[in-house]
Design a protein around this motif. Structure first.
Motif, PDB file in Angstrom:
ATOM      1  N   PRO A 273     -18.986  46.910   6.680  1.00 22.11           N
ATOM      2  CA  PRO A 273     -18.981  47.664   7.945  1.00 22.11           C
ATOM      3  C   PRO A 273     -17.838  47.211   8.849  1.00 22.11           C
ATOM      4  N   LEU A 274     -17.388  48.106   9.693  1.00 20.55           N
ATOM      5  CA  LEU A 274     -16.308  47.813  10.634  1.00 20.55           C
ATOM      6  C   LEU A 274     -16.873  47.677  12.040  1.00 20.55           C
ATOM      7  N   PRO A 275     -16.247  46.848  12.873  1.00 24.74           N
ATOM      8  CA  PRO A 275     -16.743  46.670  14.241  1.00 24.74           C
ATOM      9  C   PRO A 275     -16.506  47.917  15.074  1.00 24.74           C
ATOM     10  N   PRO A 276     -17.217  48.047  16.196  1.00 27.42           N
ATOM     11  CA  PRO A 276     -17.009  49.209  17.062  1.00 27.42           C
ATOM     12  C   PRO A 276     -15.636  49.183  17.719  1.00 27.42           C
ATOM     13  N   ARG A 277     -15.256  50.323  18.278  1.00 27.08           N
ATOM     14  CA  ARG A 277     -13.940  50.416  18.911  1.00 27.08           C
ATOM     15  C   ARG A 277     -13.837  49.487  20.122  1.00 27.08           C
ATOM     16  N   GLU A 278     -14.925  49.346  20.875  1.00 30.84           N
ATOM     17  CA  GLU A 278     -14.948  48.468  22.036  1.00 30.84           C
ATOM     18  C   GLU A 278     -16.101  47.477  21.897  1.00 30.84           C
ATOM     19  N   VAL A 279     -15.885  46.245  22.384  1.00 28.61           N
ATOM     20  CA  VAL A 279     -16.874  45.180  22.296  1.00 28.61           C
ATOM     21  C   VAL A 279     -17.141  44.660  23.703  1.00 28.61           C
ATOM     22  N   ALA A 280     -18.405  44.718  24.135  1.00 29.74           N
ATOM     23  CA  ALA A 280     -18.785  44.190  25.453  1.00 29.74           C
ATOM     24  C   ALA A 280     -18.881  42.674  25.373  1.00 29.74           C
ATOM     25  N   ILE A 281     -18.150  41.979  26.258  1.00 25.95           N
ATOM     26  CA  ILE A 281     -18.126  40.517  26.208  1.00 25.95           C
ATOM     27  C   ILE A 281     -18.586  39.877  27.512  1.00 25.95           C
ATOM     28  N   GLY A 282     -18.798  40.650  28.574  1.00 24.91           N
ATOM     29  CA  GLY A 282     -19.213  40.050  29.839  1.00 24.91           C
ATOM     30  C   GLY A 282     -18.112  39.191  30.430  1.00 24.91           C
ATOM     31  N   ASP A 283     -18.488  38.086  31.047  1.00 20.67           N
ATOM     32  CA  ASP A 283     -17.530  37.166  31.647  1.00 20.67           C
ATOM     33  C   ASP A 283     -17.964  35.727  31.357  1.00 20.67           C
ATOM     34  N   PRO A 284     -17.111  34.746  31.642  1.00 15.49           N
ATOM     35  CA  PRO A 284     -17.477  33.350  31.346  1.00 15.49           C
ATOM     36  C   PRO A 284     -18.755  32.885  32.040  1.00 15.49           C
ATOM     37  N   ALA A 285     -19.027  33.373  33.235  1.00 17.71           N
ATOM     38  CA  ALA A 285     -20.265  32.977  33.911  1.00 17.71           C
ATOM     39  C   ALA A 285     -21.490  33.446  33.122  1.00 17.71           C
ATOM     40  N   ALA A 286     -21.413  34.638  32.555  1.00 17.06           N
ATOM     41  CA  ALA A 286     -22.513  35.136  31.727  1.00 17.06           C
ATOM     42  C   ALA A 286     -22.661  34.299  30.460  1.00 17.06           C
ATOM     43  N   LEU A 287     -21.543  33.816  29.932  1.00 14.63           N
ATOM     44  CA  LEU A 287     -21.601  32.961  28.747  1.00 14.63           C
ATOM     45  C   LEU A 287     -22.421  31.708  29.033  1.00 14.63           C
ATOM     46  N   LEU A 288     -22.252  31.108  30.225  1.00 13.69           N
ATOM     47  CA  LEU A 288     -23.008  29.911  30.565  1.00 13.69           C
ATOM     48  C   LEU A 288     -24.500  30.208  30.647  1.00 13.69           C
ATOM     49  N   ARG A 289     -24.855  31.418  31.027  1.00  8.97           N
ATOM     50  CA  ARG A 289     -26.274  31.778  31.132  1.00  8.97           C
ATOM     51  C   ARG A 289     -26.868  32.131  29.768  1.00  8.97           C
ATOM     52  N   ASN A 290     -26.061  32.706  28.884  1.00 12.56           N
ATOM     53  CA  ASN A 290     -26.580  33.253  27.625  1.00 12.56           C
ATOM     54  C   ASN A 290     -26.495  32.284  26.457  1.00 12.56           C
ATOM     55  N   ARG A 291     -25.466  31.441  26.440  1.00 11.80           N
ATOM     56  CA  ARG A 291     -25.228  30.631  25.247  1.00 11.80           C
ATOM     57  C   ARG A 291     -26.293  29.545  25.130  1.00 11.80           C
ATOM     58  N   PRO A 292     -27.081  29.563  24.057  1.00 10.65           N
ATOM     59  CA  PRO A 292     -28.238  28.658  23.981  1.00 10.65           C
ATOM     60  C   PRO A 292     -27.877  27.178  23.985  1.00 10.65           C
ATOM     61  N   ASP A 293     -26.768  26.786  23.342  1.00 12.17           N
ATOM     62  CA  ASP A 293     -26.466  25.364  23.305  1.00 12.17           C
ATOM     63  C   ASP A 293     -26.135  24.834  24.689  1.00 12.17           C
ATOM     64  N   ILE A 294     -25.530  25.676  25.545  1.00 14.85           N
ATOM     65  CA  ILE A 294     -25.262  25.258  26.921  1.00 14.85           C
ATOM     66  C   ILE A 294     -26.569  25.177  27.697  1.00 14.85           C
ATOM     67  N   ARG A 295     -27.455  26.136  27.491  1.00 11.68           N
ATOM     68  CA  ARG A 295     -28.751  26.095  28.170  1.00 11.68           C
ATOM     69  C   ARG A 295     -29.567  24.890  27.711  1.00 11.68           C
ATOM     70  N   ALA A 296     -29.479  24.554  26.425  1.00 19.76           N
ATOM     71  CA  ALA A 296     -30.186  23.373  25.931  1.00 19.76           C
ATOM     72  C   ALA A 296     -29.630  22.104  26.562  1.00 19.76           C
ATOM     73  N   ALA A 297     -28.314  22.016  26.711  1.00 18.38           N
ATOM     74  CA  ALA A 297     -27.711  20.843  27.350  1.00 18.38           C
ATOM     75  C   ALA A 297     -28.135  20.735  28.812  1.00 18.38           C
ATOM     76  N   GLU A 298     -28.249  21.876  29.493  1.00 14.14           N
ATOM     77  CA  GLU A 298     -28.699  21.854  30.896  1.00 14.14           C
ATOM     78  C   GLU A 298     -30.154  21.411  30.994  1.00 14.14           C
ATOM     79  N   ARG A 299     -31.007  21.877  30.079  1.00 14.59           N
ATOM     80  CA  ARG A 299     -32.413  21.460  30.090  1.00 14.59           C
ATOM     81  C   ARG A 299     -32.554  19.982  29.730  1.00 14.59           C
ATOM     82  N   GLU A 300     -31.687  19.474  28.863  1.00  9.24           N
ATOM     83  CA  GLU A 300     -31.684  18.046  28.554  1.00  9.24           C
ATOM     84  C   GLU A 300     -31.332  17.228  29.793  1.00  9.24           C
ATOM     85  N   LEU A 301     -30.397  17.718  30.584  1.00  7.81           N
ATOM     86  CA  LEU A 301     -30.053  17.041  31.835  1.00  7.81           C
ATOM     87  C   LEU A 301     -31.239  17.044  32.791  1.00  7.81           C
ATOM     88  N   ALA A 302     -31.940  18.170  32.904  1.00  6.31           N
ATOM     89  CA  ALA A 302     -33.129  18.228  33.753  1.00  6.31           C
ATOM     90  C   ALA A 302     -34.197  17.262  33.248  1.00  6.31           C
TER      91      ALA A 302
END
Length: 470
Positions: A273-302
């Motif tokens: 299969p081929l990827p779509p013509r456009e890919v939604a990527i959001g912004d870096p701030a959304a990456l910090l909220r969505n990326r699980p390993d970053i969220r896990a590191a934040e919960r480890e800090l808490a």
């Protein structure tokens, strides 16, 4: 007097219960120079800054077989089941910590035989008292965490959040691995089909060359060149067959199946299969909220911040209440006598004030672990941003490579058509036409490989953004 003392202790404990020691967690620390930019810098026009969905990103590839494989993997994968079990453990631990802050009561029977020196209740000249005590009813206990307060519950809640984020991280990795193995399988199947056609053309060319040699219109050197090309085509086909089988087995393992279990189901060749013509990527701030390993590191800090409070509370006094309420007395018959209602309240205060710095050292240790968790959180943020930027750069550049390969295939197709026309007109040999068709097949195989690499780059973008969990 004893009752007033107990009530005074209970009232004092209640008033001190809010005296929680240790730092309050106020969220992840500011990143300073490592703060994310407002937008990704490596994205091209195909990567749009609209919000990306965290769930079923693979449906954008439009492949029903892949959709089914993803669904089956999410339902059966052993690594995912283990992560789910860890989450259940953490949530149960949170319930335990919450229950520990509340009184506990049990039904039990009690028999006590006591000898108390210096207290004489009998007139036998003995300066001690001996008596039996029988009781059945309720026993209750309550250990009041005066200074730790809610820190243990905070730690358990953060641990459950970390387990939840790690479960999401396993989902992200699993869905990306399934998609990558599936795309690689389809790529190898397509290139095997093209390679098989190339081998067939090589065999035809060698046969025609041998016939021309027999008629004296070809040289031995031309025959050896045709044989060399045929052997190279066969050699290029062998690793593709090996890789096809490996990807079939990888997919089976990801779906918790034995190797070979998907051979019949996925054995028929199909294009990747081929990827779509456009890919939604959001912004870096959304990456910090969505990326699980970053969220896990934040919960480890808490979690480690809350543990600082737990360690600090160990330096202060603790109060425990124990009580018995039921029927009883000095003889077994008192256990069924309603008039023998008994009540016992036993408050206890403990304070390890002389520990030679042990608790202070444990507090320093907890603070150092918290500082380490903060440093790891910053590292996770920077690693996530770098991962996303790298994936976007690879996706951007792979689009250019595919465009170049497509143009090369178009030229090779034109050349093959011209050679076929010349062969039909008698101005070129069948060997010339076969060579041109073989070059076209090679160009098509190259394009197929780069298209699969483009889809793999798309998968890398989705994984780097932390997508694939819900």
């Amino acid at each position: 007097m004893t009752r007033r003392l107990a009530l005074a202790l209970l009232a004092g404990a209640a008033s001190l219960a809010g005296c929680t020691v240790g730092p309050d967690y106020k969220g992840p620390p500011p990143l300073g120079a490592g703060a994310p930019p407002p937008a990704f810098v490596r994205a091209d026009a195909a990567a749009v800054p609209t919000a990306a969905q965290t769930g079923r990103w693979w449906t954008a590839l439009g492949d029903a077989t892949l959709d089914l494989l993803e669904q089956r993997a999410l339902a059966a994968n052993a690594d995912l089941a283990a992560a789910q079990a860890r989450l259940h453990q953490a949530r149960a631990g949170l319930r335990v910590q919450r229950a520990n802050t509340l009184p506990s009561a049990n039904v039990q029977g009690t028999y006590v035989h006591a000898r108390l020196p210096g207290l004489s209740l009998e007139q036998d000249g003995d300066s001690s008292s001996r008596f039996d005590f029988y009781n059945d009813g309720l026993t209750a206990s309550w250990e009041i965490d005066l200074f730790g307060g809610r820190r243990s519950v905070e730690a358990a809640r953060a641990q459950a959040g970390e387990a939840d984020a790690k479960l999401a991280d396993v989902q992200v990795s699993l869905t990306a691995e399934v998609a990558q193995a599936y795309v690689s399988l389809r790529d190898r199947q397509r290139r095997i089909a093209l390679g098989t056609q190339s081998v067939s053309l090589g065999e035809q060319a060698l046969l025609l060359g041998q016939q021309r040699l027999d008629r004296g219109t070809a040289t031995r050197g031309q025959i050896e060149q045709a044989r060399q090309q045929l052997d190279e085509a066969r050699a290029q086909l062998v690793p593709l067959l090996t890789q096809r089988d490996a990807y079939l087995d990888e997919l089976a393992t990801l779906l918790a199946l034995a190797p070979g279990a998907l051979d019949a189901e996925l054995g028929s060749a199909a294009s990747a299969p081929l990827p779509p013509r456009e890919v939604a990527i959001g912004d870096p701030a959304a990456l910090l909220r969505n990326r699980p390993d970053i969220r896990a590191a934040e919960r480890e800090l808490a979690l480690q911040t809350a543990k600082v409070g737990v360690a600090d509370a160990a330096r202060f006094p603790a109060i425990k209440f124990m009580g018995i309420f039921g029927l009883g007395g000095t003889s077994p018959s008192d256990l069924v006598d309603p008039g023998k209602l008994t009540a016992l309240l036993a408050p206890q205060i403990s304070w390890s004030f002389l520990d030679f710095g042990r608790n202070r050292a444990k507090l320093s240790q907890a603070e150092a672990v918290r500082d380490e968790a903060e440093a790891k959180y910053r590292t996770a943020v920077l690693a996530g941003l770098r991962d996303a930027e790298g994936a976007l750069a690879r996706f951007r550049d792979q689009r250019l490579i595919v465009a170049d390969r497509a143009r090369a295939l178009a030229s090779a197709t034109t050349a093959a058509d011209i050679a076929a026309q010349r062969e039909r007109a008698g101005t070129a040999t069948k060997i010339d036409a076969a060579d041109a068709e073989r070059r076209r097949l090679s160009a098509e195989s190259g394009l197929a490989a780069e298209e699969a690499a483009l889809t793999a780059a798309f998968i890398g973008v989705e994984k780097s953004l932390g997508l694939g969990w819900s």
